[in-house]
Design a protein around this motif. Sequence first.
Motif, mmCIF file in Angstrom:
data_model
loop_
_atom_site.group_PDB
_atom_site.id
_atom_site.type_symbol
_atom_site.label_atom_id
_atom_site.label_comp_id
_atom_site.label_asym_id
_atom_site.label_seq_id
_atom_site.Cartn_x
_atom_site.Cartn_y
_atom_site.Cartn_z
ATOM 1 N N GLN A 163 5.976 5.549 -59.155
ATOM 2 C CA GLN A 163 7.368 5.797 -59.382
ATOM 3 C C GLN A 163 8.024 6.210 -58.008
ATOM 4 O OE1 GLN A 163 9.446 4.906 -62.362
ATOM 5 N NE2 GLN A 163 10.548 4.531 -60.460
ATOM 6 N N ALA A 164 7.319 7.035 -57.376
ATOM 7 C CA ALA A 164 7.954 7.229 -56.104
ATOM 8 C C ALA A 164 8.061 6.208 -54.931
ATOM 9 C CB ALA A 164 6.930 8.488 -55.575
ATOM 10 N N LEU A 165 7.191 5.503 -54.926
ATOM 11 C CA LEU A 165 7.054 4.342 -54.190
ATOM 12 C C LEU A 165 8.198 3.399 -54.637
ATOM 13 C CD1 LEU A 165 3.248 3.873 -53.634
ATOM 14 C CD2 LEU A 165 4.943 4.611 -51.933
ATOM 15 N N GLY A 166 8.377 3.221 -55.933
ATOM 16 C CA GLY A 166 9.449 2.345 -56.621
ATOM 17 C C GLY A 166 10.793 2.958 -56.180
ATOM 18 N N ASP A 167 10.689 4.241 -56.109
ATOM 19 C CA ASP A 167 12.138 4.874 -55.767
ATOM 20 C C ASP A 167 12.270 4.659 -54.280
ATOM 21 O OD1 ASP A 167 12.201 5.707 -58.520
ATOM 22 O OD2 ASP A 167 11.731 7.950 -57.883
ATOM 23 N N LEU A 222 7.011 -0.684 -63.359
ATOM 24 C CA LEU A 222 8.103 0.607 -63.063
ATOM 25 C C LEU A 222 9.491 0.148 -62.731
ATOM 26 C CD1 LEU A 222 4.860 1.632 -61.796
ATOM 27 C CD2 LEU A 222 5.792 3.541 -62.465
ATOM 28 N N PRO A 223 10.462 0.856 -63.141
ATOM 29 C CA PRO A 223 11.698 0.449 -63.001
ATOM 30 C C PRO A 223 12.018 0.862 -61.322
ATOM 31 C CG PRO A 223 11.650 2.412 -64.101
ATOM 32 C CD PRO A 223 10.436 1.757 -64.206
ATOM 33 N N LEU A 224 12.773 0.050 -60.700
ATOM 34 C CA LEU A 224 13.479 0.086 -59.414
ATOM 35 C C LEU A 224 15.012 0.832 -59.773
ATOM 36 C CD1 LEU A 224 12.542 -2.718 -57.171
ATOM 37 C CD2 LEU A 224 11.097 -0.464 -57.506
ATOM 38 N N ARG A 225 15.041 2.207 -59.557
ATOM 39 C CA ARG A 225 16.416 2.875 -60.213
ATOM 40 C C ARG A 225 16.834 3.970 -59.305
ATOM 41 N NH1 ARG A 225 12.849 5.539 -65.115
ATOM 42 N NH2 ARG A 225 12.180 7.326 -64.093
ATOM 43 N N LEU A 226 18.118 3.992 -59.371
ATOM 44 C CA LEU A 226 18.727 5.141 -58.628
ATOM 45 C C LEU A 226 19.718 5.810 -59.693
ATOM 46 C CD1 LEU A 226 19.052 6.977 -56.258
ATOM 47 C CD2 LEU A 226 20.950 5.338 -55.428
ATOM 48 N N ARG A 227 19.407 6.894 -60.275
ATOM 49 C CA ARG A 227 19.721 7.443 -61.160
ATOM 50 C C ARG A 227 19.962 6.415 -62.407
ATOM 51 N NH1 ARG A 227 22.444 9.805 -56.709
ATOM 52 N NH2 ARG A 227 23.746 8.124 -56.586
ATOM 53 N N THR A 228 21.260 6.172 -62.950
ATOM 54 C CA THR A 228 21.315 5.017 -64.231
ATOM 55 C C THR A 228 21.239 3.733 -63.594
ATOM 56 O OG1 THR A 228 23.570 5.194 -63.843
ATOM 57 C CG2 THR A 228 22.472 6.823 -65.349
ATOM 58 N N ARG A 229 21.467 3.569 -62.381
ATOM 59 C CA ARG A 229 21.402 2.113 -61.836
ATOM 60 C C ARG A 229 19.898 1.468 -61.749
ATOM 61 N NH1 ARG A 229 24.423 1.606 -56.086
ATOM 62 N NH2 ARG A 229 25.843 2.269 -57.197
ATOM 63 N N ILE A 230 19.829 0.477 -62.132
ATOM 64 C CA ILE A 230 18.475 -0.390 -62.070
ATOM 65 C C ILE A 230 18.564 -1.600 -61.505
ATOM 66 C CG2 ILE A 230 16.353 -1.273 -63.571
ATOM 67 C CD1 ILE A 230 17.370 0.677 -65.938
ATOM 68 N N VAL A 231 17.811 -1.908 -60.434
ATOM 69 C CA VAL A 231 18.205 -2.997 -59.517
ATOM 70 C C VAL A 231 16.840 -4.059 -59.608
ATOM 71 C CG1 VAL A 231 19.460 -1.906 -57.976
ATOM 72 C CG2 VAL A 231 16.909 -1.842 -57.380
ATOM 73 N N GLY A 232 15.836 -3.477 -60.360
ATOM 74 C CA GLY A 232 14.568 -4.672 -60.353
ATOM 75 C C GLY A 232 13.300 -3.861 -60.889
ATOM 76 N N ALA A 233 12.149 -4.157 -60.563
ATOM 77 C CA ALA A 233 10.813 -3.700 -61.157
ATOM 78 C C ALA A 233 9.864 -3.750 -60.126
ATOM 79 C CB ALA A 233 10.534 -4.324 -62.249
ATOM 80 N N LEU A 234 8.783 -2.732 -60.068
ATOM 81 C CA LEU A 234 7.587 -2.989 -59.398
ATOM 82 C C LEU A 234 6.714 -3.081 -60.488
ATOM 83 C CD1 LEU A 234 5.724 -2.069 -56.781
ATOM 84 C CD2 LEU A 234 5.925 0.353 -57.733
ATOM 85 N N SER A 235 5.725 -4.000 -59.865
ATOM 86 C CA SER A 235 4.601 -4.589 -60.930
ATOM 87 C C SER A 235 3.313 -4.355 -60.120
ATOM 88 C CB SER A 235 4.707 -5.982 -61.331
ATOM 89 O OG SER A 235 4.531 -7.017 -60.092
ATOM 90 N N LEU A 236 2.442 -3.841 -60.913
ATOM 91 C CA LEU A 236 1.117 -3.477 -60.442
ATOM 92 C C LEU A 236 0.018 -4.026 -61.350
ATOM 93 C CD1 LEU A 236 1.564 0.349 -59.923
ATOM 94 C CD2 LEU A 236 1.879 -1.219 -58.105
ATOM 95 N N PHE A 237 -0.958 -4.654 -60.621
ATOM 96 C CA PHE A 237 -2.178 -5.211 -61.580
ATOM 97 C C PHE A 237 -3.570 -4.908 -60.980
ATOM 98 C CE2 PHE A 237 1.236 -8.229 -61.117
ATOM 99 C CZ PHE A 237 1.214 -8.783 -62.659
ATOM 100 N N GLN A 238 -4.552 -4.557 -62.111
ATOM 101 C CA GLN A 238 -5.616 -4.046 -61.712
ATOM 102 C C GLN A 238 -6.722 -5.011 -62.186
ATOM 103 O OE1 GLN A 238 -4.708 0.154 -63.443
ATOM 104 N NE2 GLN A 238 -6.374 0.531 -62.174
#
Length: 254
Positions: free
Chosen positions: A157-161, A125-141
């Motif tokens: 996505q909320a946790l990523g935000d 999931l993207p780490l983003r604030l509006r159109t600004r993307i600063v990274g990503a959140l990865s999850l594994f199962q």
Amino acid sequence: MIRVAREQRLAEIFVEVADSLIDEFDVIDFLQNLSARCVELLGVSAAGILLADQYGDLQIIAASDEHTRLLELFALQHAQGPCVECYRSGSARTNINLTDLTATAAWPQFASRARASGFTVTHALPLRLRTRIVGALSLFQAAPAPPLGIEGVALAQALGDVATIAILQQRTLEQTYVEKGQLQAALTSRILVEQAKGVLAERWQTTVDEAFVAFRKYARSQHLRLSDFARQIIEGGFDTAQIPFPVVAPPAPQ
């Protein structure tokens, strides 16, 4: 009752997050804690947080465990995987079956390494604030694991935000050059922490995860920033004998 307990825990964690967002807060410690909270709330096996450096290249800055950090490093070294694609496109990639050769055709080396680590499903999931993307959140199962539903994806996505807000919360980050400088400082701090973990693990002859738990616990008890404390250890300016020896969990019964 289970749902109520989960919602109560969710509320507690977001209060914890809000309390952490103060001046001079330790962003490395915050993101490390958030990765652990992702595992707790989403029912996944592992989580990692990646940030883009000043050149736009992703770097691992937090992970719920050392195993996941090494997997993410492997993905970044080969410039492949859902997190890389997620960061470039700004779009979430969820419920990717790592055992499906068609679904993972674009990054077979990453998928093979992830499967070897025991993971069968991944999300990015993207780490983003509006159109600004600063990274990503990865999850594994790991198997067996139910897919992450609409509610779970929204929470992820909320946790990523929240992670994004933590990274960009300084008032002066409206200026791009300041933002990049502070993101780079956070990445540099993470490198110091990794070096200190290695020093302690070798000194104590324990795993890196066990060394990190002891290192972080002592830093918190003494109100030390992780990066500052790590620098002292690396430069030999701190007597590591003052850190309580990590308690090693007994092996699981066969």
